[in-house]
Scaffold this motif. Structure first.
Motif, PDB file in Angstrom:
ATOM      1  N   LEU A 196     -19.390  13.813  22.193  1.00 27.91           N
ATOM      2  CA  LEU A 196     -18.650  12.589  22.515  1.00 27.91           C
ATOM      3  C   LEU A 196     -19.495  11.680  23.393  1.00 27.91           C
ATOM      4  O   LEU A 196     -20.046  12.110  24.406  1.00 27.91           O
ATOM      5  CB  LEU A 196     -17.348  12.931  23.227  1.00 27.91           C
ATOM      6  CG  LEU A 196     -16.482  11.744  23.652  1.00 27.91           C
ATOM      7  CD1 LEU A 196     -15.977  10.971  22.439  1.00 27.91           C
ATOM      8  CD2 LEU A 196     -15.312  12.212  24.516  1.00 27.91           C
TER       9      LEU A 196
ATOM     10  N   ALA B  83     -11.652  14.155  20.065  1.00 24.34           N
ATOM     11  CA  ALA B  83     -12.545  12.994  20.158  1.00 24.34           C
ATOM     12  C   ALA B  83     -13.963  13.260  19.639  1.00 24.34           C
ATOM     13  O   ALA B  83     -14.581  12.357  19.058  1.00 24.34           O
ATOM     14  CB  ALA B  83     -12.595  12.484  21.601  1.00 24.34           C
ATOM     15  N   PRO B  84     -14.544  14.467  19.804  1.00 23.04           N
ATOM     16  CA  PRO B  84     -15.900  14.696  19.285  1.00 23.04           C
ATOM     17  C   PRO B  84     -16.026  14.533  17.777  1.00 23.04           C
ATOM     18  O   PRO B  84     -17.147  14.417  17.257  1.00 23.04           O
ATOM     19  CB  PRO B  84     -16.193  16.140  19.707  1.00 23.04           C
ATOM     20  CG  PRO B  84     -15.328  16.373  20.903  1.00 23.04           C
ATOM     21  CD  PRO B  84     -14.069  15.609  20.614  1.00 23.04           C
TER      22      PRO B  84
ATOM     23  N   ASN C 293     -13.024   7.349  28.457  1.00 23.55           N
ATOM     24  CA  ASN C 293     -12.705   8.762  28.183  1.00 23.55           C
ATOM     25  C   ASN C 293     -11.758   9.336  29.226  1.00 23.55           C
ATOM     26  O   ASN C 293     -11.020  10.291  28.950  1.00 23.55           O
ATOM     27  CB  ASN C 293     -13.984   9.599  28.142  1.00 23.55           C
ATOM     28  CG  ASN C 293     -14.873   9.269  26.962  1.00 23.55           C
ATOM     29  OD1 ASN C 293     -14.469   8.547  26.043  1.00 23.55           O
ATOM     30  ND2 ASN C 293     -16.086   9.778  26.974  1.00 23.55           N
TER      31      ASN C 293
ATOM     32  N   ARG D 166     -24.472  11.630  25.811  1.00 22.51           N
ATOM     33  CA  ARG D 166     -23.315  12.291  25.217  1.00 22.51           C
ATOM     34  C   ARG D 166     -22.911  13.527  26.008  1.00 22.51           C
ATOM     35  O   ARG D 166     -23.734  14.149  26.682  1.00 22.51           O
ATOM     36  CB  ARG D 166     -23.614  12.678  23.757  1.00 22.51           C
ATOM     37  CG  ARG D 166     -23.938  11.469  22.885  1.00 22.51           C
ATOM     38  CD  ARG D 166     -24.133  11.828  21.418  1.00 22.51           C
ATOM     39  NE  ARG D 166     -24.422  10.608  20.665  1.00 22.51           N
ATOM     40  CZ  ARG D 166     -23.497   9.763  20.232  1.00 22.51           C
ATOM     41  NH1 ARG D 166     -22.212  10.055  20.425  1.00 22.51           N
ATOM     42  NH2 ARG D 166     -23.824   8.655  19.599  1.00 22.51           N
TER      43      ARG D 166
ATOM     44  N   ARG E 206      -8.742  14.409  23.988  1.00 21.68           N
ATOM     45  CA  ARG E 206     -10.144  14.729  24.306  1.00 21.68           C
ATOM     46  C   ARG E 206     -10.684  15.830  23.405  1.00 21.68           C
ATOM     47  O   ARG E 206     -11.876  15.842  23.058  1.00 21.68           O
ATOM     48  CB  ARG E 206     -10.238  15.137  25.780  1.00 21.68           C
ATOM     49  CG  ARG E 206     -11.627  15.564  26.243  1.00 21.68           C
ATOM     50  CD  ARG E 206     -12.638  14.450  26.111  1.00 21.68           C
ATOM     51  NE  ARG E 206     -13.985  14.895  26.472  1.00 21.68           N
ATOM     52  CZ  ARG E 206     -14.811  15.535  25.647  1.00 21.68           C
ATOM     53  NH1 ARG E 206     -14.430  15.811  24.394  1.00 21.68           N
ATOM     54  NH2 ARG E 206     -16.016  15.888  26.044  1.00 21.68           N
TER      55      ARG E 206
END
Length: 283
Positions: free
Chosen positions: A182, A199-200, A188, A177, A196
Motif C-alpha cells: 500500500l 487496501a493493498p 490511510n 510503500r 486497511r
C-alpha cells in the motif's frame, strides 16, 4: 528547527540564507506526515544547506469540503518528525496568512489536467498551482522535493516551473510503500481496520497490469482487466484506471518503444479516496 507562522518571517529567513550563499531545499506538505514525506526531507538535507518544510492543508485544492474538514492535522507530531529528519525550518501558516484575500488567478494546464485527477476533481490543480506558486515565492528554494505517488501533480508543478520561469529544480522521489504494498498516504489514517486489510489490493492490481503492459497486452485490455479485478472487491468504488503516456499523461491506444507508461488509479474505499500509480519503462 525554526518555526514560522507568517509569510514575512519565512521570507526574511529564506533571504538571509540566500545572501549567505546557502542552498535551500524545500518540501511542501499538508501534514499528517509519513515516511514518504520524511524521505524527501532527508534527501533535501543531504543535498542542501537549509531545509524548509511547510505544513498547510490548502483549502483551494479540495473540491470536497468534507474531505478538507476530515484531513488529518497533527502539527506537533509532524514537527517532531521533521526535526528528527533534518529539517531546519518549518512554515506553519493559517489559511488567513496564505490567503489574505481570495485568489482569483486561474491556471490552465491544458491536456495535463484534462485527465484523471483534473477530470474528476475540477479546480484541484488550480488550487495546487496557486499555493505552490505562493510558497515558491516565499521560500525561493534551489530545489523542491515531491513524491511520485502524486504523479500528475508532479507533472503539473514541472509545467508551472517551466512556464513561469521559477529558478529552481523539481526533484521527484519514488513512492514509499508499506510492507504489503500500500502506498503511504496521510489518508490511510482514516481507513478502518477492515478497509486497511483490503487496501493493498490496489497495488496488486497495478503490479498485475504493469506485467501485462510489459508483455504487450493492448492498453484497452489492460485497463478493462484492472477495472474488473478492482470490481471483485465490493468495498472498492473505482473512479478511474488509466494506461497513459508517462510524460503527456494522455491515454494510450498503443505503446511506443522508449516511451514510459504510467498506470494510474483512483479508488474510493469507504469514505477515503486513494490514488496510486506505477511507472513501466519500455525498451
Amino acid at each position: 528547527m525554526d518555526l514560522f507562522t507568517t509569510a514575512a518571517g519565512l521570507l526574511a529567513y529564506a533571504e538571509t540564507a540566500r545572501r549567505a550563499g546557502q542552498r535551500i531545499g524545500f518540501v511542501p506538505t499538508m501534514g499528517a506526515l509519513h515516511d514518504g514525506h520524511l524521505q524527501l526531507v532527508r534527501a533535501a538535507a543531504n543535498d542542501c544547506d537549509v531545509v524548509i518544510a511547510s505544513i498547510f492543508v490548502n483549502p483551494t485544492q479540495f473540491n470536497n469540503p468534507e474531505d478538507f474538514r476530515l484531513y488529518p492535522r497533527l502539527p506537533e507530531t509532524d514537527a517532531d518528525l521533521l526535526r528528527s529528519a533534518g529539517c531546519t525550518a518549518l512554515f506553519l501558516p493559517s489559511v488567513e496568512e496564505m490567503y489574505p484575500q481570495p485568489a482569483v488567478l486561474k491556471f490552465n494546464f491544458g491536456a495535463l489536467e484534462s485527465v484523471m485527477e483534473g477530470a474528476h476533481r475540477p479546480g484541484h490543480f488550480n488550487g495546487v498551482a496557486t499555493v505552490v506558486s505562493k510558497l515558491f515565492h516565499l521560500v525561493r528554494p534551489h530545489r523542491a522535493y515531491f513524491g511520485q505517488k502524486d504523479w500528475q501533480q508532479v507533472a503539473v508543478v514541472k509545467q508551472l516551473v517551466a512556464d513561469l520561469s521559477f529558478d529552481l529544480e523539481i526533484v521527484a522521489y519514488p513512492t514509499i510503500r508499506e510492507a504489503d504494498g500500500l502506498a503511504m498516504s496521510s489518508r490511510n489514517r482514516r481507513l478502518t481496520p477492515e478497509e486497511r486489510a483490503v487496501a493493498p489490493q490496489l497495488y496488486q492490481a497495478l503490479a498485475q497490469a504493469a506485467e501485462q503492459v510489459r508483455q504487450g497486452m493492448p492498453p484497452a485490455q489492460v485497463q478493462a482487466g484492472a477495472l474488473a479485478t478492482l470490481a471483485r472487491e465490493p468495498r472498492f468504488t473505482p473512479e478511474y484506471f488509466e494506461v497513459a503516456d508517462a510524460q503527456t499523461l494522455q491515454p494510450l491506444t498503443d505503446y511506443a518503444p522508449g516511451r514510459a507508461v504510467v498506470l494510474c488509479l483512483a479508488v474510493h474505499l469507504g469514505a477515503v479516496r486513494l490514488i496510486d500509480n506505477v511507472i513501466v519503462s519500455l525498451g
